[in-house]
Design a protein around this motif. Structure first.
Motif, PDB file in Angstrom:
ATOM      1  N   ILE A  13       0.983   4.488   4.008  1.00 32.81           N
ATOM      2  CA  ILE A  13       0.607   4.535   5.308  1.00 32.81           C
ATOM      3  C   ILE A  13       0.536   5.693   5.783  1.00 32.81           C
ATOM      4  O   ILE A  13       0.115   5.665   6.948  1.00 32.81           O
ATOM      5  N   ASN A  16     -10.034   8.959  10.448  1.00 34.26           N
ATOM      6  CA  ASN A  16     -11.231   8.320  10.025  1.00 34.26           C
ATOM      7  C   ASN A  16     -12.592   8.458   9.849  1.00 34.26           C
ATOM      8  O   ASN A  16     -13.434   8.535   9.058  1.00 34.26           O
ATOM      9  N   ASN A  74      -7.981  15.505   5.511  1.00 37.87           N
ATOM     10  CA  ASN A  74      -7.769  14.713   4.246  1.00 37.87           C
ATOM     11  C   ASN A  74      -8.686  15.860   2.901  1.00 37.87           C
ATOM     12  O   ASN A  74      -8.121  16.988   3.557  1.00 37.87           O
ATOM     13  N   THR A 111      -2.511   9.861   9.209  1.00 37.45           N
ATOM     14  CA  THR A 111      -1.824   8.343   8.966  1.00 37.45           C
ATOM     15  C   THR A 111      -3.019   8.191   8.410  1.00 37.45           C
ATOM     16  O   THR A 111      -4.281   8.292   9.241  1.00 37.45           O
ATOM     17  N   ASP A 112      -2.845   6.568   7.460  1.00 38.37           N
ATOM     18  CA  ASP A 112      -4.487   6.372   6.818  1.00 38.37           C
ATOM     19  C   ASP A 112      -4.408   5.383   8.084  1.00 38.37           C
ATOM     20  O   ASP A 112      -6.107   5.268   8.440  1.00 38.37           O
ATOM     21  N   GLN A 141     -10.338   3.854   3.908  1.00 41.34           N
ATOM     22  CA  GLN A 141      -9.324   4.701   2.908  1.00 41.34           C
ATOM     23  C   GLN A 141      -8.401   2.826   3.119  1.00 41.34           C
ATOM     24  O   GLN A 141      -7.311   3.647   2.490  1.00 41.34           O
ATOM     25  N   LEU A 142      -8.481   1.845   3.157  1.00 40.09           N
ATOM     26  CA  LEU A 142      -7.466   0.772   3.530  1.00 40.09           C
ATOM     27  C   LEU A 142      -7.632  -0.201   2.395  1.00 40.09           C
ATOM     28  O   LEU A 142      -6.522  -0.610   1.537  1.00 40.09           O
ATOM     29  N   SER A 162       1.079  -1.076  -0.505  1.00 41.03           N
ATOM     30  CA  SER A 162       0.204   0.464  -0.072  1.00 41.03           C
ATOM     31  C   SER A 162       0.932   1.079   0.230  1.00 41.03           C
ATOM     32  O   SER A 162       2.197   1.001   0.502  1.00 41.03           O
ATOM     33  N   GLN A 208     -10.137   2.478  -3.946  1.00 38.66           N
ATOM     34  CA  GLN A 208     -10.359   2.442  -2.156  1.00 38.66           C
ATOM     35  C   GLN A 208     -11.307   2.247  -2.437  1.00 38.66           C
ATOM     36  O   GLN A 208     -12.494   2.896  -2.454  1.00 38.66           O
TER      37      GLN A 208
END
Length: 375
Positions: free
Chosen positions: A56, A143, A155, A136-137, A345-346, A53, A354
């Motif tokens: 990350i 999130n 984001n 970070t992701d 979003q992973l 990925s 995604q």
């Protein structure tokens, strides 16, 4: 012969003077790692990903920024920054990874900076500064804020197009910023249709950092579909955020609280508001840093009972040099049966896009490890 030597000397001096007036920097971030994520999808079924990925720990990017002294403390400034996806055959501006920011402006030693273009709203950096897992992701605030449609997030929703910004100078640790993004939706009802705005204040002095942000979306425009035309609702969506951190050297503590108020049920048909709080801690362990973060999101639903989601995550980052580090991270999210599908979003899907993992009433997790280099 002497004339040629004199001409070369004059040309060299002129070139040196031109170079002295302009300062251009090339910079970027390169990040990739292994990721395993698993959870339930909305509508049934499971979604599991195992593979490489990109970005990350930090979003991959390449950027160019510079300034030119104009005299009397005034400078022309610019930034051109573009996202990258380094684990596939994609370059700048492909796969939905277009400009992160691109603007031109004037900076004054006394009055601050005014800039024009696609730019960060105050909530972007504020929400990243006060999160133990940064942007970070696997970050909890990142999130959960995206899940509830917030624009105060580290984001893309906190990057405004067609924007004019003002950023003050630093006054003993205190600074201010403001942004207005023109809607430019081509709707006849009002010039404010689809407009966005934000104001923020930051105080950073010694061990303490505090951010206060207010952002809004004016006369929200509903995108057109195959059956309905594009139209403005005439209603706004407003948000506010308060976050801070304190560095005790042995540990660094983080906390944030934010709320969203939606005045329209067309843009947000399932809920009319939400609030999100997070706490976190960083601590040095050896040469690296260990981080823990927890957060809860509450949704004020319109057609069912109020929903909630929570998440927890941890990360350890170890520097190999000032610009290179390796890391390992884990995150877990849980949704109750009245929550919205989690957007982590992973988990990549076919075509390079995604998709979120996790569904109403379900949980999901992700674990990854990788390397980051900045230049």
């Amino acid at each position: 012969m002497q004339r040629k030597i004199i001409a070369l000397a004059v040309a060299s001096l002129a070139s040196g003077a031109a170079l002295a007036q302009t300062n251009v920097t090339v910079y970027g971030v390169v990040d990739a790692g292994y990721l395993y994520s698993s959870g339930n999808q909305p509508g049934g079924g499971s979604n599991t990903f195992s593979g490489l990925s990109s970005g990350i720990s930090a979003g991959n990017r390449i950027g160019f920024k510079g300034s030119e002294a104009l005299g009397n403390g005034l400078s022309a400034v610019f930034t051109l920054e573009y996202g990258l996806d380094i684990d596939s055959n994609q370059g700048i501006g492909t796969g939905g990874l277009n400009a992160r920011q691109q603007f031109v402006g004037l900076a004054s030693d006394k009055l601050g900076t005014v800039a024009l273009g696609r730019q960060y709203a105050p909530g972007f950096n504020a929400s990243a500064r006060n999160s133990a897992l940064d942007a970070t992701d696997l970050a909890i605030q990142s999130n959960l804020s995206v899940l509830s449609g917030m624009s105060i997030t580290p984001n893309s929703p906190a990057r405004f197009n067609n924007a004019i910004t003002y950023t003050s100078n630093n006054y003993s640790g205190l600074s201010f910023s403001a942004i207005y993004g023109f809607g430019e939706e081509g709707v006849e009802n009002s010039t404010s249709d689809g407009g966005k705005y934000g104001v923020g204040a930051n105080y950073a002095n010694g061990p303490i950092n505090v951010d206060l942000v207010y952002q809004g979306r004016q006369d929200v425009v509903i995108p057109a579909t195959d059956t309905t035309p594009k139209n403005p609702t005439g209603k706004d969506i407003n948000e506010w955020y308060l976050g801070g951190s304190y560095d005790f050297k042995v540990v660094k503590l983080f906390a944030s609280y934010q709320e969203l108020y939606s005045q329209t049920t067309q843009a947000t048909p399932t809920f009319k508001g939400s609030d999100l709080w997070t706490v976190g801690i960083n601590a040095p362990i050896g040469a690296g840093t260990a981080s823990l973060s927890y957060g809860e999101l509450s949704l004020d639903n319109t057609k069912m009972k109020d929903g909630s989601s929570w998440g927890a995550g941890t990360m350890y980052s170890y520097p190999l040099s000032k610009r290179t580090s390796v890391y390992a991270a884990y995150s877990y999210f849980s949704n109750d049966k009245y929550s919205l599908p989690m957007q982590t979003q992973l988990a990549p899907i076919t075509g390079g896009g995604q998709i979120g993992i996790g569904a109403v009433g379900e949980s999901n997790y992700a674990i990854g490890a990788g390397m980051t280099h900045s230049f």
